[in-house]
Design a protein around this motif. Sequence first.
Motif, PDB file in Angstrom:
ATOM      1  N   ALA A 439       0.816  -1.211   0.000  1.00  0.00           N
ATOM      2  CA  ALA A 439       0.000   0.000   0.000  1.00  0.00           C
ATOM      3  C   ALA A 439       0.851   1.262   0.000  1.00  0.00           C
ATOM      4  O   ALA A 439       0.316   2.365  -0.079  1.00  0.00           O
ATOM      5  N   ALA A 440       2.166   1.111   0.087  1.00  0.00           N
ATOM      6  CA  ALA A 440       3.053   2.269   0.053  1.00  0.00           C
ATOM      7  C   ALA A 440       3.333   2.698  -1.375  1.00  0.00           C
ATOM      8  O   ALA A 440       3.380   3.896  -1.684  1.00  0.00           O
ATOM      9  N   THR A 441       3.532   1.716  -2.257  1.00  0.00           N
ATOM     10  CA  THR A 441       3.788   1.982  -3.673  1.00  0.00           C
ATOM     11  C   THR A 441       2.927   1.014  -4.496  1.00  0.00           C
ATOM     12  O   THR A 441       3.428   0.023  -5.016  1.00  0.00           O
ATOM     13  N   PRO A 442       1.644   1.296  -4.616  1.00  0.00           N
ATOM     14  CA  PRO A 442       0.733   0.345  -5.264  1.00  0.00           C
ATOM     15  C   PRO A 442       1.117   0.023  -6.711  1.00  0.00           C
ATOM     16  O   PRO A 442       1.498   0.919  -7.477  1.00  0.00           O
ATOM     17  N   TRP A 443       0.998  -1.241  -7.055  1.00  0.00           N
ATOM     18  CA  TRP A 443       1.365  -1.710  -8.393  1.00  0.00           C
ATOM     19  C   TRP A 443       0.571  -0.994  -9.476  1.00  0.00           C
ATOM     20  O   TRP A 443       1.106  -0.620 -10.515  1.00  0.00           O
ATOM     21  N   TRP A 444      -0.717  -0.788  -9.259  1.00  0.00           N
ATOM     22  CA  TRP A 444      -1.577  -0.188 -10.288  1.00  0.00           C
ATOM     23  C   TRP A 444      -1.065   1.188 -10.691  1.00  0.00           C
ATOM     24  O   TRP A 444      -1.057   1.536 -11.866  1.00  0.00           O
ATOM     25  N   ASN A 445      -0.640   1.991  -9.701  1.00  0.00           N
ATOM     26  CA  ASN A 445      -0.154   3.335 -10.012  1.00  0.00           C
ATOM     27  C   ASN A 445       1.093   3.296 -10.883  1.00  0.00           C
ATOM     28  O   ASN A 445       1.221   4.063 -11.847  1.00  0.00           O
ATOM     29  N   MET A 446       2.036   2.410 -10.529  1.00  0.00           N
ATOM     30  CA  MET A 446       3.253   2.293 -11.341  1.00  0.00           C
ATOM     31  C   MET A 446       2.900   1.884 -12.760  1.00  0.00           C
ATOM     32  O   MET A 446       3.393   2.479 -13.740  1.00  0.00           O
TER      33      MET A 446
END
Length: 495
Positions: A439-446
């Motif tokens: 939840a710190a660096t969500p896969w979807w956003n990347m």
Amino acid sequence: MTDEKCCCGMDATTDANAVPEGKRTEGLVWQYGDERIEYAAAAGHLDIYDPARVLEGKMFNVNYVASSVNGEAVDSSKRPVTFAYNGGPGSASVPINFGGLGPKRVVSEGEKFASASYEVVDNPGTLLRETDLVFLDALGTGWSFVADGYDKKRVYGLEEDARTFCRAIVRWLDENNRWDSPLYIYGESYGTMRSSVLMRYLGEAGVPLAGVVMLSAYFDWSQNLPGNDLYYLGMLPSFASTAQHFGVTGQGVDVDEWFDEASEFTANEYAPSLMKGDRIDPEEKRRVAEKMEHYIGIPADFLLAHNNRIELEDFRANIVRDRGLMCGRLDMRYTETMTLPVQRNTFYFACEDPAAHALEKVWYGAFRSFLRSTLGYVNPAEYRLSVWSEIGIGWNWVHDEPGMDDTKTAAPNLAFDIATALRRSPTTKLAILGGRYDAATPWWNMDHTMSQLFLPAELKSRITYHRYGCGHMAYTDVPTLMQMVDDMREFYAAE
């Protein structure tokens, strides 16, 4: 007259920039099954000078250099060297060293908290198989520090930090005569933002870069700003996977299928509904809320009361509240007892992360023991493991976006730096790794950010993506750790 001593035991008149002598131990052995690597380990500081030849700071590093692999002597001119680091900003490189990539590792067991009687073993997932390793601590973290009298504002920032790392890498290559070796950088979390800029800066400094590994990547900082709908979109698939993990939703569905299904809902239904704002039809708004409940397990009425936008802290506090627990942030599979009702401070709750509490202390203990017992390295200064509250809060995010019309942005999209670096060096390889429960660096956003670069096919072919069943620190999950062994072997071997 006796010499005056300071609290750390050093002479009061000692140079403020003095550091302990570096230490190196040869003849160490890593063994896993029939595999065997003989290596040397060293710890010490790199002197970092700015372009005016003024000492900027001293960067602490621990490195591992192989002398033979499975009985064959190593040709250092052909063996890759990888510079690895954690993020923050404000985190030292202990987790990625003793948690994941180094030759030693603290044993972890799923989502269990490590006890004080932890076990350290030869790391079955070490990247030392493929490459020599240099773990760098950013200035101000670990035992790295900004030089006495040097303005920290010239160091603590996105561009400033990346330039410091560029200088440190050049310095290490010089001091160790490794300019012939294929060069890689490996960043985790904010370390991927650092790497995005650094891969461009290294190219501009004339340093050839063979490959870049981004673990738990986040490139577009604007998506992290309050009120940006991309934040809520990016969280939903990871929330869905977490709800499935706790048996709240998605039972009987394959975990990757469930994540992909939630991602499709996010792109095709959830995103258009958020774009409508208060113009959305009430019936459509409820349909979306009910479908969100289907995926993430939070009641539709709660979602509707928040306009179908759920904050991470609300999800963490509610998904397993009926069990008296809260879930983690870095890895949402980890849980600990819910905070007391009187502990209402939002920032406090955000920082109370079971995933960090579970392992960080034992990584640090193993690291300090290794330095003292194996290398004989002793430093009387405080080792600053995580100082985000001091460094990260005041971080300078302003960035001169490459190719933009003299526009400096305070919420940068560093994917443009990646695209620029790859265009200038189309032989550089890029691997992006991440987990469903992060939840710190969500896969979807990347994934969304990279899709907006519209890279040509020849550059896209240089990028590989690996999504795992883990959280932010992928190496804590043993199945993921061993999958990474295969993926990294293929990555480093690729032309």
